[in-house]
Design a protein around this motif. Structure first.
Motif, mmCIF file in Angstrom:
data_model
loop_
_atom_site.group_PDB
_atom_site.id
_atom_site.type_symbol
_atom_site.label_atom_id
_atom_site.label_comp_id
_atom_site.label_asym_id
_atom_site.label_seq_id
_atom_site.Cartn_x
_atom_site.Cartn_y
_atom_site.Cartn_z
ATOM 1 N N UNK A 6 0.806 -1.228 0.000
ATOM 2 C CA UNK A 6 0.000 0.000 0.000
ATOM 3 C C UNK A 6 0.837 1.275 0.000
ATOM 4 N N UNK A 7 2.102 1.171 0.366
ATOM 5 C CA UNK A 7 2.946 2.343 0.568
ATOM 6 C C UNK A 7 3.927 2.479 -0.595
ATOM 7 N N UNK A 8 4.190 3.716 -0.985
ATOM 8 C CA UNK A 8 5.186 3.931 -2.028
ATOM 9 C C UNK A 8 5.956 5.198 -1.731
ATOM 10 N N UNK A 9 7.191 5.242 -2.218
ATOM 11 C CA UNK A 9 8.009 6.417 -1.967
ATOM 12 C C UNK A 9 9.452 6.192 -2.350
ATOM 13 N N UNK A 10 10.314 6.970 -1.716
ATOM 14 C CA UNK A 10 11.706 7.008 -2.145
ATOM 15 C C UNK A 10 12.613 7.449 -1.012
ATOM 16 N N UNK A 11 13.750 6.763 -0.872
ATOM 17 C CA UNK A 11 14.857 7.240 -0.047
ATOM 18 C C UNK A 11 15.905 7.756 -1.012
ATOM 19 N N UNK A 12 16.188 9.049 -0.964
ATOM 20 C CA UNK A 12 17.135 9.658 -1.886
ATOM 21 C C UNK A 12 18.553 9.648 -1.351
ATOM 22 N N UNK A 13 19.511 9.631 -2.261
ATOM 23 C CA UNK A 13 20.915 9.550 -1.897
ATOM 24 C C UNK A 13 21.488 10.803 -1.258
ATOM 25 N N UNK A 14 20.757 11.911 -1.325
ATOM 26 C CA UNK A 14 21.292 13.138 -0.716
ATOM 27 C C UNK A 14 20.498 13.552 0.527
ATOM 28 N N UNK A 26 -1.767 9.255 4.724
ATOM 29 C CA UNK A 26 -0.616 9.985 5.231
ATOM 30 C C UNK A 26 0.465 10.130 4.164
ATOM 31 N N UNK A 27 1.106 11.284 4.194
ATOM 32 C CA UNK A 27 2.307 11.535 3.394
ATOM 33 C C UNK A 27 3.360 12.051 4.359
ATOM 34 N N UNK A 28 4.575 11.517 4.254
ATOM 35 C CA UNK A 28 5.662 11.979 5.110
ATOM 36 C C UNK A 28 6.874 12.319 4.270
ATOM 37 N N UNK A 29 7.525 13.410 4.623
ATOM 38 C CA UNK A 29 8.722 13.846 3.902
ATOM 39 C C UNK A 29 9.773 14.246 4.927
ATOM 40 N N UNK A 30 10.964 13.687 4.763
ATOM 41 C CA UNK A 30 12.105 14.028 5.610
ATOM 42 C C UNK A 30 13.201 14.571 4.710
ATOM 43 N N UNK A 31 13.694 15.756 5.025
ATOM 44 C CA UNK A 31 14.797 16.341 4.264
ATOM 45 C C UNK A 31 15.923 16.664 5.234
ATOM 46 N N UNK A 32 17.072 16.052 4.992
ATOM 47 C CA UNK A 32 18.241 16.307 5.826
ATOM 48 C C UNK A 32 19.358 16.862 4.947
ATOM 49 N N UNK A 33 20.452 17.175 5.551
ATOM 50 C CA UNK A 33 21.633 17.600 4.806
ATOM 51 C C UNK A 33 22.735 16.573 4.996
ATOM 52 N N UNK A 34 22.334 15.310 4.949
ATOM 53 C CA UNK A 34 23.290 14.212 5.142
ATOM 54 C C UNK A 34 23.306 13.339 3.887
ATOM 55 N N UNK A 35 24.420 13.320 3.216
ATOM 56 C CA UNK A 35 24.563 12.489 2.030
ATOM 57 C C UNK A 35 24.759 11.047 2.482
ATOM 58 N N UNK A 36 24.062 10.134 1.819
ATOM 59 C CA UNK A 36 24.221 8.718 2.140
ATOM 60 C C UNK A 36 25.600 8.271 1.682
ATOM 61 N N UNK A 37 26.360 7.698 2.603
ATOM 62 C CA UNK A 37 27.725 7.276 2.281
ATOM 63 C C UNK A 37 27.880 5.756 2.250
ATOM 64 N N UNK A 38 26.746 5.043 2.281
ATOM 65 C CA UNK A 38 26.764 3.586 2.170
ATOM 66 C C UNK A 38 25.424 3.133 1.590
ATOM 67 N N UNK A 39 25.320 1.880 1.167
ATOM 68 C CA UNK A 39 24.059 1.379 0.627
ATOM 69 C C UNK A 39 22.943 1.293 1.674
#
Length: 58
Positions: A6-14, A26-39
């Motif tokens: 039922x759920x769809x979305x995205x984890x972005x690399x930045x 529900x819709x949830x959005x998290x925005x950080x300033x942390x670049x993903x440095x691993x898988x």
């Protein structure tokens, strides 16, 4: 965030995570300033989504 039909979305690399859960209306959005440095997603992603779902008052 685990896969759910039922759920769809995205984890972005930045450092973003956004999902929509029509079942929970529900819709949830998290925005950080942390670049993903691993898988593996940063722990803050899991903490954020755990908090979001715990806040739902059915």
């Amino acid at each position: 965030m685990s896969a759910t039909p039922e759920r769809f979305g995205w984890n972005g690399g930045i450092g973003t995570s956004a999902y929509s859960d029509p079942k929970e209306e529900m819709v949830g959005i998290l925005m950080t300033q942390r670049i993903m440095d691993s898988p593996t997603s940063p722990r803050i992603f899991a903490d954020f989504w755990t908090s979001v779902y715990q806040a739902i008052d059915d």
